[in-house]
Design a protein around this motif. Structure first.
Motif, PDB file in Angstrom:
ATOM      1  N   TRP A  61      -5.312  -0.893  -3.037  1.00 27.85           N
ATOM      2  CA  TRP A  61      -5.164   0.170  -2.053  1.00 27.85           C
ATOM      3  C   TRP A  61      -6.522   0.755  -1.700  1.00 27.85           C
ATOM      4  O   TRP A  61      -7.393   0.906  -2.557  1.00 27.85           O
ATOM      5  CB  TRP A  61      -4.257   1.276  -2.587  1.00 27.85           C
ATOM      6  CG  TRP A  61      -2.839   0.851  -2.767  1.00 27.85           C
ATOM      7  CD1 TRP A  61      -2.176   0.710  -3.946  1.00 27.85           C
ATOM      8  CD2 TRP A  61      -1.910   0.504  -1.741  1.00 27.85           C
ATOM      9  NE1 TRP A  61      -0.885   0.293  -3.723  1.00 27.85           N
ATOM     10  CE2 TRP A  61      -0.696   0.161  -2.382  1.00 27.85           C
ATOM     11  CE3 TRP A  61      -1.981   0.450  -0.352  1.00 27.85           C
ATOM     12  CZ2 TRP A  61       0.434  -0.231  -1.672  1.00 27.85           C
ATOM     13  CZ3 TRP A  61      -0.847   0.054   0.357  1.00 27.85           C
ATOM     14  CH2 TRP A  61       0.332  -0.272  -0.287  1.00 27.85           C
ATOM     15  N   LEU A  62      -6.717   1.055  -0.435  1.00 31.36           N
ATOM     16  CA  LEU A  62      -7.961   1.653   0.040  1.00 31.36           C
ATOM     17  C   LEU A  62      -8.170   3.000  -0.637  1.00 31.36           C
ATOM     18  O   LEU A  62      -7.274   3.852  -0.645  1.00 31.36           O
ATOM     19  CB  LEU A  62      -7.911   1.815   1.562  1.00 31.36           C
ATOM     20  CG  LEU A  62      -9.141   2.425   2.230  1.00 31.36           C
ATOM     21  CD1 LEU A  62     -10.341   1.504   2.078  1.00 31.36           C
ATOM     22  CD2 LEU A  62      -8.871   2.707   3.707  1.00 31.36           C
ATOM     23  N   ASN A  63      -9.352   3.172  -1.226  1.00 26.98           N
ATOM     24  CA  ASN A  63      -9.706   4.397  -1.960  1.00 26.98           C
ATOM     25  C   ASN A  63      -8.764   4.671  -3.129  1.00 26.98           C
ATOM     26  O   ASN A  63      -8.683   5.803  -3.620  1.00 26.98           O
ATOM     27  CB  ASN A  63      -9.731   5.615  -1.022  1.00 26.98           C
ATOM     28  CG  ASN A  63     -10.744   5.471   0.092  1.00 26.98           C
ATOM     29  OD1 ASN A  63     -11.822   4.902  -0.109  1.00 26.98           O
ATOM     30  ND2 ASN A  63     -10.424   5.968   1.272  1.00 26.98           N
ATOM     31  N   GLY A  64      -8.045   3.640  -3.562  1.00 25.11           N
ATOM     32  CA  GLY A  64      -7.146   3.795  -4.689  1.00 25.11           C
ATOM     33  C   GLY A  64      -5.954   4.694  -4.428  1.00 25.11           C
ATOM     34  O   GLY A  64      -5.323   5.166  -5.378  1.00 25.11           O
ATOM     35  N   GLN A  65      -5.604   4.905  -3.169  1.00 28.88           N
ATOM     36  CA  GLN A  65      -4.532   5.829  -2.821  1.00 28.88           C
ATOM     37  C   GLN A  65      -3.342   5.078  -2.234  1.00 28.88           C
ATOM     38  O   GLN A  65      -3.501   4.220  -1.365  1.00 28.88           O
ATOM     39  CB  GLN A  65      -5.025   6.876  -1.813  1.00 28.88           C
ATOM     40  CG  GLN A  65      -6.131   7.767  -2.357  1.00 28.88           C
ATOM     41  CD  GLN A  65      -6.600   8.788  -1.331  1.00 28.88           C
ATOM     42  OE1 GLN A  65      -6.183   8.756  -0.177  1.00 28.88           O
ATOM     43  NE2 GLN A  65      -7.456   9.695  -1.751  1.00 28.88           N
ATOM     44  N   LEU A 103      -8.831  -4.558   0.915  1.00 26.81           N
ATOM     45  CA  LEU A 103      -8.396  -3.183   0.726  1.00 26.81           C
ATOM     46  C   LEU A 103      -7.325  -2.892   1.770  1.00 26.81           C
ATOM     47  O   LEU A 103      -7.501  -3.207   2.955  1.00 26.81           O
ATOM     48  CB  LEU A 103      -9.573  -2.210   0.861  1.00 26.81           C
ATOM     49  CG  LEU A 103     -10.690  -2.380  -0.171  1.00 26.81           C
ATOM     50  CD1 LEU A 103     -11.822  -1.403   0.102  1.00 26.81           C
ATOM     51  CD2 LEU A 103     -10.164  -2.195  -1.589  1.00 26.81           C
ATOM     52  N   SER A 105      -4.466  -0.344   3.660  1.00 25.89           N
ATOM     53  CA  SER A 105      -4.049   1.002   4.036  1.00 25.89           C
ATOM     54  C   SER A 105      -2.779   0.895   4.858  1.00 25.89           C
ATOM     55  O   SER A 105      -2.636  -0.008   5.688  1.00 25.89           O
ATOM     56  CB  SER A 105      -5.153   1.697   4.855  1.00 25.89           C
ATOM     57  OG  SER A 105      -4.696   2.927   5.375  1.00 25.89           O
ATOM     58  N   GLY A 167     -16.451  -3.902   3.900  1.00 24.05           N
ATOM     59  CA  GLY A 167     -15.809  -2.722   4.457  1.00 24.05           C
ATOM     60  C   GLY A 167     -15.367  -2.880   5.890  1.00 24.05           C
ATOM     61  O   GLY A 167     -14.814  -1.943   6.481  1.00 24.05           O
TER      62      GLY A 167
END
Length: 204
Positions: A61-65, A103, A105, A167
């Motif tokens: 997950w993007l940014n771990g969220q 990643l 989102s 990125g």
């Protein structure tokens, strides 16, 4: 006599052309390239290579969220639907500290759409009533188009994939499906919308 004079002028002209040319070509070597030229790569001078989607094998997950939840569906429902869709396409989630290839989102929203339905209702109109001398009814048949507008709630899912190393965005898609009333049907609607969004991955 005139012909001889003309021939003499031509010969003199040719002799003048064979004289020494005052313009002399000179070749000088090109100046040396600056030292930084050997380390500079102009990407704009070359077309971008096609992206190899086969090298993407894992994701996180993007940014771990996890995807944000809504009042209609919680975060876990969206995360499970996206994870299942990625798994069907050979992408495995990473749960440790190893770097992932992608990643991910995802966003879920409940939106309202206006739909229009065209209905044709037949009616008899025009002409006059009664019968002609042969006993047939007289009149005209026509149809009136009726447009009905109604609102419908839909589940909209947006999925974005990013290259974990650079990125840069790799792929993005959104899809929608009709929302259902109870929670079980709502889970099916989320799963259906995510599957529609992921149906074109990987792009051919």
């Amino acid at each position: 006599m005139k012909a001889q004079s003309g021939l003499l002028l031509i010969c003199l002209g040719l002799a003048a052309c064979q004289g020494s040319n005052p313009y002399v070509a000179q070749s000088r070597p090109l100046p040396p390239a600056p030292p930084q030229a050997a380390k500079t790569f102009d990407r704009s001078a070359y077309p971008a290579p096609p992206r190899d989607y086969g090298r993407y094998r894992s994701w996180a997950w993007l940014n771990g969220q996890l995807p944000p939840g809504t009042a209609w569906a919680d975060s876990a429902q969206v995360a499970e639907a996206v994870s299942n869709a990625l798994d069907q396409r050979g992408l495995r989630p990473l749960h440790d500290n190893r770097p992932a290839d992608l990643l991910v989102s995802a966003r879920l929203s409940l939106q309202t759409r206006l739909r229009q339905v065209h209905d044709d209702y037949g009616y008899y109109g025009g002409g006059y009533g009664g019968y002609d001398r042969y006993g047939r009814g007289v009149g005209m048949y026509n149809s009136v188009p009726v447009v009905r507008t109604y609102s419908e709630q839909v589940v909209v899912v947006q999925v974005d994939l990013f290259d974990a190393g650079t990125g840069q965005p790799v792929w993005s898609a959104s899809a929608e499906t009709g929302a259902k009333g109870n929670q079980i049907d709502g889970t099916d609607a989320i799963r259906e919308a995510v599957e529609k969004a992921m149906s074109a991955y990987p792009p051919s």
